[in-house]
Design a protein around this motif. Sequence first.
Motif, PDB file in Angstrom:
ATOM      1  N   VAL A 264       0.862  -1.176   0.000  1.00 60.15           N
ATOM      2  CA  VAL A 264       0.000   0.000   0.000  1.00 60.15           C
ATOM      3  C   VAL A 264       0.900   1.227   0.000  1.00 60.15           C
ATOM      4  O   VAL A 264       1.549   1.535   1.008  1.00 60.15           O
ATOM      5  N   ASN A 265       0.963   1.923  -1.122  1.00 62.76           N
ATOM      6  CA  ASN A 265       1.896   3.029  -1.267  1.00 62.76           C
ATOM      7  C   ASN A 265       1.474   3.863  -2.478  1.00 62.76           C
ATOM      8  O   ASN A 265       1.061   3.286  -3.494  1.00 62.76           O
ATOM      9  N   PRO A 266       1.559   5.176  -2.422  1.00 65.86           N
ATOM     10  CA  PRO A 266       1.208   5.963  -3.610  1.00 65.86           C
ATOM     11  C   PRO A 266       2.027   5.608  -4.846  1.00 65.86           C
ATOM     12  O   PRO A 266       1.532   5.710  -5.967  1.00 65.86           O
ATOM     13  N   LEU A 267       3.278   5.196  -4.646  1.00 64.18           N
ATOM     14  CA  LEU A 267       4.127   4.744  -5.748  1.00 64.18           C
ATOM     15  C   LEU A 267       4.298   3.234  -5.661  1.00 64.18           C
ATOM     16  O   LEU A 267       4.503   2.692  -4.571  1.00 64.18           O
ATOM     17  N   VAL A 268       4.223   2.551  -6.799  1.00 67.58           N
ATOM     18  CA  VAL A 268       4.544   1.125  -6.830  1.00 67.58           C
ATOM     19  C   VAL A 268       6.060   1.022  -6.942  1.00 67.58           C
ATOM     20  O   VAL A 268       6.641   1.205  -8.011  1.00 67.58           O
ATOM     21  N   GLU A 269       6.705   0.763  -5.810  1.00 66.34           N
ATOM     22  CA  GLU A 269       8.164   0.714  -5.790  1.00 66.34           C
ATOM     23  C   GLU A 269       8.665  -0.654  -6.232  1.00 66.34           C
ATOM     24  O   GLU A 269       7.898  -1.619  -6.313  1.00 66.34           O
ATOM     25  N   ALA A 270       9.977  -0.737  -6.497  1.00 64.38           N
ATOM     26  CA  ALA A 270      10.555  -1.966  -7.042  1.00 64.38           C
ATOM     27  C   ALA A 270      10.323  -3.164  -6.130  1.00 64.38           C
ATOM     28  O   ALA A 270      10.116  -4.285  -6.610  1.00 64.38           O
ATOM     29  N   ALA A 271      10.356  -2.944  -4.826  1.00 68.63           N
ATOM     30  CA  ALA A 271      10.170  -4.060  -3.887  1.00 68.63           C
ATOM     31  C   ALA A 271       8.759  -4.603  -3.905  1.00 68.63           C
ATOM     32  O   ALA A 271       8.497  -5.661  -3.320  1.00 68.63           O
ATOM     33  N   ALA A 272       7.840  -3.917  -4.563  1.00 70.07           N
ATOM     34  CA  ALA A 272       6.450  -4.364  -4.639  1.00 70.07           C
ATOM     35  C   ALA A 272       6.176  -5.096  -5.947  1.00 70.07           C
ATOM     36  O   ALA A 272       5.011  -5.257  -6.333  1.00 70.07           O
ATOM     37  N   LEU A 295      -0.785  -8.111  -4.328  1.00 68.42           N
ATOM     38  CA  LEU A 295      -1.747  -7.023  -4.551  1.00 68.42           C
ATOM     39  C   LEU A 295      -1.050  -5.695  -4.283  1.00 68.42           C
ATOM     40  O   LEU A 295      -0.413  -5.522  -3.232  1.00 68.42           O
ATOM     41  N   ASN A 296      -1.146  -4.779  -5.245  1.00 69.90           N
ATOM     42  CA  ASN A 296      -0.605  -3.431  -5.074  1.00 69.90           C
ATOM     43  C   ASN A 296      -1.746  -2.421  -5.084  1.00 69.90           C
ATOM     44  O   ASN A 296      -2.565  -2.420  -6.012  1.00 69.90           O
ATOM     45  N   LEU A 297      -1.782  -1.577  -4.073  1.00 65.17           N
ATOM     46  CA  LEU A 297      -2.793  -0.531  -3.981  1.00 65.17           C
ATOM     47  C   LEU A 297      -2.092   0.818  -3.846  1.00 65.17           C
ATOM     48  O   LEU A 297      -1.122   0.944  -3.088  1.00 65.17           O
ATOM     49  N   GLN A 298      -2.604   1.817  -4.567  1.00 68.22           N
ATOM     50  CA  GLN A 298      -1.992   3.134  -4.577  1.00 68.22           C
ATOM     51  C   GLN A 298      -2.963   4.191  -4.047  1.00 68.22           C
ATOM     52  O   GLN A 298      -3.646   4.869  -4.812  1.00 68.22           O
ATOM     53  N   GLN A 356     -11.557   9.828   0.273  1.00 65.55           N
ATOM     54  CA  GLN A 356     -10.383  10.162   1.077  1.00 65.55           C
ATOM     55  C   GLN A 356      -9.206   9.234   0.804  1.00 65.55           C
ATOM     56  O   GLN A 356      -8.052   9.670   0.844  1.00 65.55           O
ATOM     57  N   SER A 357      -9.451   7.998   0.537  1.00 63.71           N
ATOM     58  CA  SER A 357      -8.352   7.062   0.280  1.00 63.71           C
ATOM     59  C   SER A 357      -7.799   7.183  -1.132  1.00 63.71           C
ATOM     60  O   SER A 357      -6.627   6.887  -1.377  1.00 63.71           O
ATOM     61  N   GLY A 358      -8.655   7.598  -2.076  1.00 60.34           N
ATOM     62  CA  GLY A 358      -8.241   7.598  -3.474  1.00 60.34           C
ATOM     63  C   GLY A 358      -8.328   6.231  -4.101  1.00 60.34           C
ATOM     64  O   GLY A 358      -7.870   6.019  -5.235  1.00 60.34           O
ATOM     65  N   LEU A 359      -8.923   5.269  -3.392  1.00 61.02           N
ATOM     66  CA  LEU A 359      -9.108   3.905  -3.889  1.00 61.02           C
ATOM     67  C   LEU A 359     -10.592   3.642  -4.102  1.00 61.02           C
ATOM     68  O   LEU A 359     -11.449   4.300  -3.511  1.00 61.02           O
ATOM     69  N   TYR A 727       4.877  10.046 -13.824  1.00 60.43           N
ATOM     70  CA  TYR A 727       5.101   8.836 -13.043  1.00 60.43           C
ATOM     71  C   TYR A 727       3.772   8.219 -12.647  1.00 60.43           C
ATOM     72  O   TYR A 727       2.722   8.883 -12.642  1.00 60.43           O
ATOM     73  N   ASN A 728       3.829   6.953 -12.313  1.00 63.49           N
ATOM     74  CA  ASN A 728       2.640   6.221 -11.871  1.00 63.49           C
ATOM     75  C   ASN A 728       2.359   6.561 -10.410  1.00 63.49           C
ATOM     76  O   ASN A 728       2.771   5.860  -9.498  1.00 63.49           O
ATOM     77  N   ILE A 729       1.657   7.661 -10.210  1.00 63.29           N
ATOM     78  CA  ILE A 729       1.332   8.160  -8.879  1.00 63.29           C
ATOM     79  C   ILE A 729      -0.102   8.683  -8.949  1.00 63.29           C
ATOM     80  O   ILE A 729      -0.532   9.180 -10.000  1.00 63.29           O
ATOM     81  N   PRO A 730      -0.891   8.566  -7.892  1.00 64.80           N
ATOM     82  CA  PRO A 730      -2.303   8.952  -7.968  1.00 64.80           C
ATOM     83  C   PRO A 730      -2.488  10.436  -8.308  1.00 64.80           C
ATOM     84  O   PRO A 730      -1.641  11.276  -7.969  1.00 64.80           O
ATOM     85  N   PRO A 731      -3.583  10.769  -8.961  1.00 66.36           N
ATOM     86  CA  PRO A 731      -3.902  12.185  -9.211  1.00 66.36           C
ATOM     87  C   PRO A 731      -3.943  12.967  -7.902  1.00 66.36           C
ATOM     88  O   PRO A 731      -4.396  12.460  -6.870  1.00 66.36           O
TER      89      PRO A 731
END
Length: 770
Positions: A264-272, A295-298, A356-359, A727-731
């Motif tokens: 669970v992170n705004p950016l999908v990092e390499a470790a994910a 599962l990756n959630l941003q 609020q979550s953006g999800l 970049y792949n980051i939420p609006p």
Amino acid sequence: MTASENERAELEPEVGASSGGAPEFRPYHHPAAGWGAAMSVSKVLLRERAFLDGPRAIVRMNHENGGFDCPGCAWPDDMKGLHLDICENGIKHVTWEMTPKRAGREFFAAHTVTELAAWSDFALENEGRLTEPMVYDAATDHYVPITWPDAFELIGRSLRELESPNQASFYTSGRLGNEATFLYQLMARELGTNNLPDCSNMCHEASGRALTASLGTGKGTVDLKDWEETDALFIMGVNAASNAPRMLTALQKAYRRGAQIVHVNPLVEAAATRTIVPHDVVDMALFHTTKTSTLNLQPRIGGDLAFLRGIAKAVFERAESDPKALDREFIERHTAGFEEYRALCEGTPWEELERQSGLTRAQILDAARVYCEADRSIFSWCLGVTQHEHGVDTVREIVNVLLLRGNLGREGAGPSPVRGHSNVQGNRTCGIDHRPSEAFIERLGAVCGFEPPRVHGMDTVRTIEAMRRGDVKVFIGMGGNFALAAPDTPYTYEALENCELTVHVSTKLNRSHIVHGRQALILPCLGRTEKDHQKAGVQATSVEDSMSMVHLSVGMKRPASPQLLSEPAIVAGIARAALPESPTRWEWYVEDYDRIRDTMAQVLDGFEDFNRRVRLPLGFRIKQPARELVFLTPSGRAEFSAAPLPDVVPAPGTLALGTMRSHDQWNTTIYSDNDRYRGIKNLRTLVFMNREDMAERGLGEFDPVDITSFARDGSTRSLAGYLAVPYNIPPGSAAGYMPEMNVLCAIGDFSAQSDQPIMKHVKVTITKAP
């Protein structure tokens, strides 16, 4: 795609300062670690000319038989004594320390401080190891040599002449060992102050306060064995591949045995995504990758609390048809505040949780399904959760979710904060706390024979404010790079420059030596890799990792200079000069660190029989009462919290910006201008943005932009000419590198809950540069 094609980008790792080439951005689609890490390590060893010491360090680092603890992150050592329990960034950190370069008196004679102020932070540290004590000479604008006795006397005289001991502040960075930490806080309290700010005030203060409120303990309850047995891992706000790379081994093992892993992170990092663990020889040879996520959630920046509240709401809804969704027996026997929390969750509409979550609701339900179907779950988090106004509430919400299904007090379950700096947790355990408990103060005074101060001291932010006002006149920093680590960079600079005396205990030259008080000292100390010779022989120091394991660390190589002193010796020298009538046998303690540990065993809970237990294989684990379902809270139970849902949606035209580290960086130490895992070369002055947000502002890749932040007091701060990177980051969210972006976080913008600077949630506008 062939294996060699799949790894091609990894064979161009970042090493050294920027090449001066044009900025590049190529999205990274390759596994974390693997051959990229191996090649990076090889080039680092070559760059630092560590042909013999480098390989020796690799086999001695994090090794139980006379090895030294990595001075990088606080991830625990392998429970089975894995011989090569190392990572790329740890080796970078160690070779950076073991460099043959020296910044001696000739260097300081050749460069004024004014000249050095124009150097980059990389260039300052790249001059190599400090070799002898230096004092600032205002007449020539140079640092000049000073003897250790004269340096101690200058500090001691400055402290003795203060009108109040509270006019001094004693900062601690995470690298300080437990023995030096204990002596340091003892010195400060014998002087009469609790002004003991530390780096925790800027990173995990929210975690400690939240866990204490909910469970009665300020630490996580799990250990590495729990990570090996859990059914589900929830990793929140963590860039593990760069900040805790050895976690990749745990994630690899978890995936292979069928555990669910939710990032669970705004950016999908390499470790994910996936990894090749370098010490797995077969995987390396075959280029065999393993997934590190199911599962990756941003969420949007700041949206974690709403996400967690959504999981809880889903658990309650599932419990209507599945009684096993809630562990009612656990809740009734061990918790308080459940009904209030249930009403809060049930009364929060899904629409507001989504906003609020953006999800989406479906995404939150996916995570809730993983949680409900797992018998045992661990939630792990880092600064992406804590450096917010509502960081304490978010960590408490993590505990709420764990309590719903009884994920506490049993193997494979519980809260697991990821501490980012080696021994930062040990610092707090051993007394670096501006708000010490009455029980600790009573015990310290009784054992050490003095009356410690009861009045709470100042944390990091309040120390900076007091220095700028002139209320704190002497600042002593044990390790770290305070000037760059703190928020509101120009304000912090002014605060340091307003001091009568600044003292920094360091291994290398850094910005904090250049931004100094009217008098200034640089005191060079031994590094973690170096042998510490005292009267009783070579000494070992102890450290505590993220999961409360305490073990010894023994240096392996000759000190960089015969003039270096150990941190305990430096503290003792300052203490004797400042407290000439002190009954404490400071010099006697330094002769044999076992003596320090014997005193610590009498003062610190969980350190009984310290000298014997710390010499056991892998050391010992400090007992956590909450793990045994003993809750030192007012109710004697684990306490649900019922925090209101904060509004974290940016106002129209604004973005929420979070600061972060690059892969080729450790805290404020920057190894190069590259960030391999995010696909960046030759660039640090950037801002990662959502493509839609860029389009709304008429921005293309690498367009220069101006960034303006808006503080609570109405003031603004700006950075000009940064480059926009899609970049792949939420609006509504943006991100960039610290310490450069620390300037955007106003000194007054700290959490009312934790007093932490809110560096992960800065309100900004971004406009195309004229």
